[in-house]
Each structure stands twice: as C-alpha cells, then as structure tokens.
Design an enzyme around this catalytic site. Structure first.
Site: not given
Ligand code: NAI
Ligand code: ADY
Length: 481
Positions: A54, A77, A82, A142, A204, A229, A234, A238-239, A243, A349, A402, A410, A414
């Site tokens: 991103h 990205s 993003s 990522d 990531e 990750n 991290k 971060d996660n 969030c 993701h 974030h 994070s 990296q």
């Molecule tokens: N938007 C962002 O800034 C971020 C996004 N992510 C992404 O978020 C997603 C989750 O990451 P984490 O929490 O680290 O993974 P995780 O594996 O720790 O948690 C995912 C959870 O979802 C549950 N799950 C799986 N299938 C399911 C279903 N059908 N119904 C209900 N629960 C279900 C699993 O049992 C697990 O506990 C990934 O795609 C990761 O890449 C991660 C960090 C930051």
């Molecule tokens: N502000 C940000 N800049 C870059 N990456 C981010 C940011 N916020 C969340 N992410 C990353 O986005 C990924 C998911 O695509 C993660 O696991 C986070 O580390």
C-alpha cells in the site's frame, strides 16, 4: 503523469505528502532508529527492491529507509484503493526534487486503479530497465501478488504458453492471464530471466504468508521468503492494535453512522478480528463474533462477546465486518436478509470475503455510488445495504490504514528481514522463515521510550532461574504472546 519512470495521480501533491512524511518519521521511532543504525554500513547497497505494498505515508518512510540503507527501489501498491496520492507524489518527486523536476524513485500507484492498471503497475515495479536480468533481486510483498506474477510467469514460460484468458475464474484472473499472454509473446523468457537473480521475498501479511506456505508445500517456491507477518512485533501489534485504530476510522469516514448502541458482527477472531471487535466495542456497539475455530471462539466468549453464527444474526445486526482471510464469508443471500442500510465491509486482505460477484448478479439489484468507495446496493424490494470499498480492505480504502507508530513496528521488521535475506543468502536456502526472536525483541525495545515505558532488568540469578540470558531472548520460540 508518466513523464518519466513513474506514474502517479498528481505530482503537485508532493509538498503535502512531504509534510506528512516528516510528521510520520517522528511517529516511527523504531524504523528511524534502524535507518540511523545501519545507514553507514549501507547493507542494502546493490539491492534492487521491488515493492508491492500500500503506497501510503507510512510506506513512504519505509521506502526512504530502504534507499537510505543503499537500496534501489521500484514500487507499486498492493490494492487498487489504498494509495494515498500525496504520498505517491512525494515519493516520485523525492526529498530534493520538485514537481517540475522529479528526483524520486519509480513509483506506479494511484487511488482508484482499475484491475488492468493495478497489474500494469505491478509489472512496471517488477521490470528494471538496464539491468542484467531486467528485474529485481529482492521483493517486498504484501499479499503476494508480485510473488504470484513472477511464479506464474516462470511456470507458463516453461510450457511456452499461457492458458487462454477465456478460461479465467474471475476478472482479476483474466487480467493476469492477458498480461502474461502479452509478456510471453513479447519477451519469451522475461520472467525466468527476472526470477534468476531474486534472493528472496519478505511478506507483510497473513494472506500472503498463507500463499508462501502453500508454494513451500507444493515445492514451487523459486526463492527464500521471510514471513514478516508472524514477527510478534508485527501481527500482535499491526493486525490487532492497527485494526483497532483504523476500522472505526474507515467506518466513520465512509458513513459517519453512530456506532454506539448498534449491533456489530465481526467475522473471525484472529489477530485482526480481536482488534476489530475491540474497535467497535470501544464505540459502544454490542459486538457479536463468528468463528470456526473453537479456541478463538472461546477467547471471544471469555472476552465478553456473544459468539454465534451469521445466520442467527444476519437480519438483526447493523454492521458486518469480515476479518477471516478466508473466502465467501458473507454471500449475496446473506445481504438480501440484512436490515435496511446495514453496513457491510471487509478488512481482510482480499475482496473475496464478501460475495461481490454474487451481489452484482442479483436480479434487479441497483448499485449507486454515494462517494468514492461507498456504495448502496438496492434490492428489488427497496431494501438498501451500504458496502464499503467494494469489499476490499476498508481501513485503507475508506481511511488511511494503520497509524504510523504501529507501522513503525511492522516496517522495522520488514527492513531487518530485507537485510537478512539480502546480506546472508547462504544462510537462507529456499524455504519460508520468520525473523529470529532477538530481532523481534529489538524492534519492541526501539518503541518503548516513545511510550514512556521503563523496562525492568533481570538480575543474573533471576535470569539463571528462568533459563534466559539477562539481555534476552526472554521467551522460547514456542511461546504464544
Ligand atoms: N486491513 C489491514 O490493515 C490488515 C489486514 N490483514 C488481513 O486480515 C486477514 C486476517 O488476518 P489475521 O487476523 O492475522 O488472520 P488469523 O488467521 O489470525 O485470523 C483469521 C480468523 O478467521 C477465522 N475464520 C476463518 N474462516 C472463517 C469463517 N468461515 N467464519 C468465521 N471465522 C473464520 C479463523 O479461524 C481465524 O481465527 C488476512 O487476510 C490478513 O492478510 C492483516 C493485517 C492488517
Ligand atoms: N498505513 C498503512 N501503510 C502500509 N501498510 C498498511 C497500513 N495499514 C495497514 N497496512 C498493512 O496492510 C496489510 C494487509 O494488506 C497488513 O498486514 C498491514 O501491515
């Protein structure tokens, strides 16, 4: 603008971007300390890093850290919504350039890319002109899209042909097949040549790491990988805390709907789900969790959340957020049962957590854009739902992701992972690794002063008693934080 080796939305935003990068540097003490510690040694001299992550203000600080350590960088990205255009402009212009005389690094990213543009950007970031292999020798990924493009390119070049785009399972898959059909005909060994010098990839996020372990199991991994990750500093920060901060930010900027008193469903209670549940509980929502894993479900219950199935609550809740890293969590048939103006979003993701394709196929459904990344979908019976970022991760699509302080953790991870793989290739035969614990603890230590933390020092007899060194590592590798 594509006057030179970059493509961004608007170079005139560079000054604004630079100001926010300067503010972010103060909020990223760990990353800046790593930059200071390693700048003289130039450990990344000779590194050609392709980034697919991103393009935000925080990522700009990461990019400039890699450059400060000697690396050359090309960047795209890893998501079509993003990019923060002012950050991309600042990176293209560089600290010493101007919009009329850009002196920055090649960056190909803008907010609101089409899928074709997204994969074109990824190809540009991977294509290094005037180099022996035409490619990078390091990838910083990522979600694994850059790693995927290289692997698929090599696979199809072996056969000398690419499956017809007509066989694609999705729009995105069709775009990738069209791109590879073009490159295989234009430059038959482009990807094989390019992959030959890649020393490794640092990944990531959870979903990208899942893809790496799949390739490891299949024996198709072309180069070593560090799973960033699962550095504790991290994913347990971060996660979770990232969030916790950026979910409510995304919902507020998108809808400005009061969350207090409402019922919110968080699908998944992993690191991200835990942060998301706390984020909305912090706003006074009644939070309900869905889970498949009895351990995470038990954690949610003991954290005070109702844990039930989506079917039980789909017609009663006001807000639905998917956090699973899995697919098909909320289907069109679920959305058809939701309350009028229920809010639906994903923070995982990829966008396959919400059945956007199925929603678009509902007979008589009407999609209407309220503003960028906020749409209503009206069913034939007049009931509307509000979908954020078209099912893509809403904290980066509807807000700015974030905050800097948590990304400092994070991105320190990296940077250390990039140094590990680039400077010690002999220690990393092709496999998937995590950062050694002493580096994880180092990253945590670099963030304590800024929060006024006073650490207690072990006395030698205490260290001996618990079987650790006074200076750490303080936990065995199997310890769960
Ligand atoms: N938007 C962002 O800034 C971020 C996004 N992510 C992404 O978020 C997603 C989750 O990451 P984490 O929490 O680290 O993974 P995780 O594996 O720790 O948690 C995912 C959870 O979802 C549950 N799950 C799986 N299938 C399911 C279903 N059908 N119904 C209900 N629960 C279900 C699993 O049992 C697990 O506990 C990934 O795609 C990761 O890449 C991660 C960090 C930051
Ligand atoms: N502000 C940000 N800049 C870059 N990456 C981010 C940011 N916020 C969340 N992410 C990353 O986005 C990924 C998911 O695509 C993660 O696991 C986070 O580390």
């Amino acid at each position: 603008e594509n006057r030179q080796d970059f493509k961004v939305a608007d170079l005139s935003l560079a000054e604004f971007g630079r100001k926010e990068i300067t503010l972010a540097e103060h909020e990223m003490p760990g990353l800046m300390a790593i930059r200071k510690e390693y700048a003289d040694a130039q450990p990344l001299k000779g590194a050609r890093v392709t980034g697919s992550l991103h393009m935000t203000v925080q990522t700009a600080v990461l990019i400039e850290t890699l450059v400060a350590l000697g690396a050359q960088v090309r960047w795209a990205s890893c998501n079509i919504f993003s990019t923060q255009d002012h950050a991309a402009a600042a990176i293209a212009v560089g600290p010493n350039g101007t919009p009329d005389n850009p002196q920055g690094i090649p960056v190909f990213a803008w907010k609101g890319e089409t899928l074709e543009e997204y994969w074109w950007c990824t190809e540009q970031a991977l294509t290094w002109p005037n180099t022996p292999t035409g490619g990078p020798n390091m990838i910083l990924d990522d979600g694994g899209d850059a790693t995927l493009l290289v692997h698929k390119g090599v696979e199809y070049e072996k056969d000398g042909k690419v499956p017809s785009p007509d066989t694609a399972e999705s729009d995105e898959h069709r775009v990738i097949l069209e791109l590879l059909t073009r490159t295989v005909s234009e430059t038959p060994q482009k990807w094989t040549q390019l992959a030959s010098e890649i020393r490794g990839v640092t990944e990531e996020t959870t979903t990208g790491v899942h893809r790496l372990y799949e390739m490891q199991r299949e024996g198709t991994l072309l180069f070593p990988a560090i799973n960033v990750n699962d550095a504790v500093t991290k994913s347990k920060f971060d996660n979770k805390y990232g969030c916790r901060h950026s979910l409510v930010d995304g919902i507020n900027r998108a809808t400005d709907t009061l969350i207090g008193g409402k019922t919110a469903v968080i699908c998944g209670y992993g690191d991200v789900g835990k942060g998301c549940a706390e984020s909305l509980r912090g706003q006074g929502a009644r939070v309900i969790v869905t889970e498949i894993d009895p351990i995470c479900a038990l954690q949610a219950a003991m954290d005070g959340y109702q844990v039930t199935t989506l079917d039980e609550v789909v017609d009663k809740a006001d807000i639905f957020i998917t956090t699973t890293g899995n697919k098909d969590i909320i289907m069109a048939s679920d959305m058809a049962k939701m309350k009028h103006q229920a809010i639906v979003g994903n923070i995982g993701h990829f966008d396959n957590e919400i059945d956007m394709a199925g929603l678009a196929k509902v007979p008589g459904i009407v999609k209407d854009e309220i503003k960028p990344q906020v749409h209503t979908w009206t069913f034939p019976d007049g009931k509307k739902i509000i979908v954020l970022s078209e099912g893509r991760l809403l904290n980066l699509g509807n807000a700015t992701g974030h905050p800097s302080f948590v990304m400092s953790n994070s991105f320190a991870d990296q940077t250390l992972a990039q140094i590990e793989l680039f400077t010690k290739p002999d220690e990393y035969p092709t496999d998937v690794y995590v950062l050694p614990k002493h580096l994880d603890e180092k990253v945590a230590r670099l963030h304590l002063d800024a929060l006024g933390v006073k650490l207690t020092t072990l006395r030698p007899e205490q260290a001996e008693y618990i079987g650790v060194k006074v200076e750490g590592p303080f936990k065995p590798d199997h310890y769960r934080y």
